[in-house]
Every structure is written in C-alpha cells, then in structure tokens.
Design an enzyme around this catalytic site. Structure first.
Site, PDB file in Angstrom:
ATOM      1  N   ASP A 217       0.887  -1.164   0.000  1.00 42.40           N
ATOM      2  CA  ASP A 217       0.000   0.000   0.000  1.00 42.40           C
ATOM      3  C   ASP A 217       0.924   1.212   0.000  1.00 42.40           C
ATOM      4  OD1 ASP A 217      -1.611   2.157   0.484  1.00 42.40           O
ATOM      5  OD2 ASP A 217      -2.863   1.161   1.969  1.00 42.40           O
ATOM      6  N   LYS A 260      -2.978  11.235  -2.137  1.00 41.78           N
ATOM      7  CA  LYS A 260      -2.086  11.589  -1.017  1.00 41.78           C
ATOM      8  C   LYS A 260      -0.741  12.041  -1.595  1.00 41.78           C
ATOM      9  CE  LYS A 260      -5.566   9.342   0.929  1.00 41.78           C
ATOM     10  NZ  LYS A 260      -5.574   7.998   1.436  1.00 41.78           N
ATOM     11  N   PHE A 450     -19.215   8.462  13.149  1.00 33.87           N
ATOM     12  CA  PHE A 450     -18.446   9.705  13.289  1.00 33.87           C
ATOM     13  C   PHE A 450     -18.733  10.714  12.192  1.00 33.87           C
ATOM     14  CE2 PHE A 450     -15.219   8.802  10.044  1.00 33.87           C
ATOM     15  CZ  PHE A 450     -15.297   7.417   9.939  1.00 33.87           C
TER      16      PHE A 450
HETATM   17  C1  LIG Z   1      -6.544   6.878   1.618  1.00 36.17           C
HETATM   18  C2  LIG Z   1      -5.952   5.553   1.771  1.00 36.17           C
HETATM   19  C3  LIG Z   1      -6.427   4.436   1.070  1.00 36.17           C
HETATM   20  C4  LIG Z   1      -7.670   4.478   0.192  1.00 36.17           C
HETATM   21  O1  LIG Z   1      -7.541   5.332  -0.865  1.00 36.17           O
HETATM   22  P1  LIG Z   1      -8.760   6.194  -1.457  1.00 36.17           P
HETATM   23  O2  LIG Z   1      -8.138   6.918  -2.592  1.00 36.17           O
HETATM   24  O3  LIG Z   1      -9.265   7.084  -0.365  1.00 36.17           O
HETATM   25  O4  LIG Z   1      -9.805   5.229  -1.909  1.00 36.17           O
HETATM   26  C5  LIG Z   1      -5.749   3.239   1.243  1.00 36.17           C
HETATM   27  N1  LIG Z   1      -4.706   3.125   2.072  1.00 36.17           N
HETATM   28  C6  LIG Z   1      -4.242   4.175   2.776  1.00 36.17           C
HETATM   29  C7  LIG Z   1      -3.080   3.987   3.683  1.00 36.17           C
HETATM   30  C8  LIG Z   1      -4.852   5.414   2.664  1.00 36.17           C
HETATM   31  O5  LIG Z   1      -4.399   6.445   3.393  1.00 36.17           O
END
Ligand SMILES: *Cc1c(COP(=O)(O)O)cnc(C)c1O
Length: 459
Positions: A217, A260, A450
C-alpha cells in the site's frame, strides 16, 4: 540530505484561493448548528482545513498545464502511456491499471488474490484495505511491532513488522493460506510512521523462503522514504527517488491512492510484476471502473498523476512537506500540548485524554476538543476516539485506548504562518482547558457514526 537550510518551500504561489474570515461568535453558532461534528461544518465556514490530506493537495502549474493536453480518447490514450511510463520509471513495477482512487485498486486486487478462508497479515489495518480483504473472504491480522500501539513510544520506525508475529501465523495456518503480506509504507493509522529498509529486507527474505507475496500500500511511500533518508544508516546520501525505487523493488505489487503522495485531487492505480495477475485485473477493471487504459479516470487526471509522481519524489519537496508537519508538532510541544510521538509524516495527533483529563471517555474528549479548536481559530480537525470506534455487535461502545484529535496537513496548501495560527489556537484552548465541558450524543447513525453523529454541550 541533512542540510542546514530550513524546510522552506521549493515553490512560489501563482494563484490563491480567498478564505472567508469569521469571528468566534459566528463559529460558535456554526459548530452548534453542525451538532459539534466537524464533518458537518460547511467548508466555507472553515479557515484552515485539516480534516484530511486526501485529495486536498495543491497542483503545480505543470499539472494544471497538463490538464489542457490530456488525451480523452476512450482507448489507448496518450495520457495513459505517460502514466504507465512514470510508474515503471519511478516505482519500477511492470504492469499498471489506473483506478478512480485507492480503494478501487484494493477491490480488484483483493478479488484476484484472496480466497475464502485466507489470512492477510499486515502492519496495522487501514479501513478500506481491510474491508476489501474481508469482503473477498480473507481475515486480517495485525503484525506491526507492539511499539506502534503506544502513542508516546519514540521508536524511529513504528511502522515495522514483527517477523515473529508473521512466523506464528505461517506456523498456525500454513503459508498456502497467506496470499500476501499487506505492507503499508508510512502507516496511516499509526500516525504516519515509517518502516525501515532493514525491516523490509528481512520481510522480503522471510516471504521469499515461504513463497508469500508482498503487496505494497504505497499511498505514502515518498514520505516513508524521507524518514529512511533522515534516520537509517547507509541512506543519508541516497535520494528519495533511489529509496522509493528500492522499497518498491522488495515488493511484488501495489495499490496506490494518488490523492495523497502523488499531489492530485483524485486518482489511483494498481501495479503488479506478475503477468497472470495483470491479465485478471485487466478483465475485472472493465466491470468496476472502465477500460484498462483509463480505469475511471479522465485523460487529464492521468497526466496530472504522472507529473505529480515525479514532483513528489523531489528531495526538496519532501523536506518541505514533512518539515512543515515537524514545525507544527515542535511548536505544539513548546506550548506543552500533548501530541503523539515521534511526529509523523502527514499530521499531528493530539492526545485528548491528557489535554482534557477532567472529562471521562463518555463525555467525548476528542470530539469536544475538535469543536473547541474550531471555535478558537476556525481550524477544522477530526476526532479519532470513541465516536470513530463505534459500537460492538452487542451494542456496547468500543472504548479505544487512544482518544485523539487529528490535524492532517494538506500538501503545498498552507504557509508557515498558518502553522503558527494552528499552534497558537491549540495553545489558547489549552490555557482554558479546565473550563471546557464535554458533549453528549443526541443523534447516532447506524453506520460509521463519526461522519454524521450530532452532539450538544453538557450544561
Ligand atoms: C486513503 C488511503 C487508502 C484508500 O484510498 P482512497 O483513494 O481514499 O480510496 C488506502 N490506504 C491508505 C493507507 C490510505 O491512506
């Protein structure tokens, strides 16, 4: 890159978005109307928005320029090939499938690799990742080191995997039941904490022996690489680019939320080095996302991600990115505000239990603190405590050990002066903490409460 120059931004502003300035009387009214839940505030009423670092990035002029050159062909878009090339060049994975965001890649990969009854070990769960693993019939097991669960333990690599925990699972269930280790870089739920290269190499050694894949990930891989550069022996002189490529080389495939690290507002992808997995993913993506050369994205989005990946791996960019978070955290510590340590890569987590020790957990200390921070400075944060944890199947509240308020910093959006205002606002709330009363819940939704729960102040 232990340079003496401070973390100042390697860019300047070309366009700005004006913000509505409010006073505390207006904010008191707004938060009351929002049921003391920061998710229910209108973004217009927020001055500094630290709700999340997901999709809240500022794009560069190069990325905006590329928006105009995006190739919107249904099949075989030029923009797809640019994205594919960037992923192969900078991350080293062979085959890639774009998706509309990270969880879509998780859905497809989980469906391909996980069979009913499989076991998925990982370094702390992530909400959507675990859910897709479970929906595919797997069961998740946390194998992160114990230190990661202690908010004040200053271990430099709290994202590390405890290989002995993995070994126990292999002995109990057999390696055949473990399709892959779910490895996150810069672990989100541990507060943005890195894994070391040494630990990753040990994991690779172990998984090779047992023929288990590592699925990465890689949502915050560049932030992880920055911490390796700063903290791990032998990596001081390596560039973020080199470190990221090395991390990826020890894994077999990846899912990515480009919202991100990769400096865009929407997008993601799935990557693999295995032809068979790619073939199946190419089939499945058509069902859930779109053709394998766009996967739910516009051509312009793929252009922007390709450029964002490259920009995110610049040493000066990451120094400024994590430097800004460290600057805020250090200021908070100077004001004696209790925060989770070490300071993580994407935000500051304030310990609401120590901040408001006179409130018990049923008076929602983190929810209360997030509301007070908003009233004080117009700053939007979020609760990560008893409200987020929800209820058990028997109706009782989960009572998590941690009662945190998360201040997540969007990339390339706010200035050092904004960081000062955030810390000063938190400090003003800290000064009047003894007079702060808790909340009671007056509306509770059935799922993920939440997001939409409502509260009122205890008289
Ligand atoms: C945000 C996130 C995801 C999921 O991604 P999305 O683009 O929000 O669907 C998966 N793993 C981590 C660590 C994340 O921060």
């Amino acid at each position: 890159m232990k340079s003496k120059i401070s973390w100042a931004e390697p860019y300047k502003m070309k366009m700005v978005e004006l913000l509505k300035m409010t006073n505390s009387k207006q904010r008191t009214k707004a938060i009351k109307e929002a049921g003391y839940n920061t998710f229910l505030l209108k973004s217009e009423d927020v001055y500094i928005d630290l709700l999340t670092d997901s999709g809240t990035n500022s794009m560069s002029d190069r990325q905006w320029g590329a928006f105009m050159t995006g190739d919107e062909a249904y099949a075989g878009s030029k923009s797809f090939y640019k994205l594919e090339k960037a992923i192969q060049q900078f991350y080293g994975y062979k085959y890639i499938i774009p998706t509309h965001q990270g969880r879509a890649a998780e859905n497809i990969l989980s469906k391909i690799l996980i069979k009913k009854g499989d076991v998925i070990p990982g370094n702390m769960y992530f909400t959507t990742t675990r859910l897709h693993q479970e929906l595919a019939g797997g069961q998740f097991f946390d194998i992160i080191i114990d230190e990661a669960h202690d908010p004040f333990n200053e271990h430099p690599f709290k994202g590390n995997i405890d290989i002995s925990k993995l070994d126990k699972l292999v002995k109990k269930y057999g390696a055949k039941k473990i399709p892959y280790v779910s490895l996150a870089t810069n672990v989100n739920l541990a507060g943005g904490q890195p894994i070391s290269m040494e630990n990753l190499k040990e994991l690779r050694h172990y998984t090779k022996k047992h023929k288990i894949r590592i699925i990465h990930d890689m949502t915050r891989v560049a932030e992880n690489a920055y911490f390796i550069q700063q903290r791990e022996k032998g990596y001081e002189k390596k560039s973020i680019k080199e470190i990221v490529k090395e991390i990826c080389s020890h894994t077999d495939g990846a899912t990515m939320s480009a919202k991100k690290d990769a400096l865009v507002n929407i997008g993601g992808f799935l990557a693999t080095n295995e032809w068979d997995v790619y073939e199946e993913a190419r089939n499945l993506v058509v069902v859930y996302e779109g053709l394998h050369t766009y996967g739910g994205l516009a051509g312009r989005d793929m252009e922007a991600i390709a450029i964002g990946i490259e920009e995110s791996l610049d040493d000066f960019h990451q120094h400024a990115r994590v430097g800004q978070v460290e600057y805020l955290g250090t200021k908070m510590i100077e004001y004696k505000i209790p925060i989770v340590k070490p300071i993580g890569g994407h935000g500051i987590f304030v310990d609401a239990k120590s901040f408001l020790p006179h409130l018990n957990q049923e008076q929602y200390p983190a929810q209360t603190l997030a509301a007070e921070i908003y009233i004080e400075g117009g700053i939007r944060t979020m609760e990560r405590g008893i409200v987020s944890a929800g209820r058990k199947s028997n109706g009782e509240n989960h009572k998590p050990k941690l009662e945190l308020v998360r201040f997540t910093i969007p990339r390339r959006v706010y200035t050092q002066a904004h960081m000062d205002v955030i810390a000063e606002s938190a400090a003003s709330v800290y000064d009047r903490r003894k007079h702060i009363k808790g909340l009671k819940m007056i509306y509770e939704p059935k799922y993920l409460r939440f997001f939409q729960a409502k509260f009122e102040t205890i008289k």
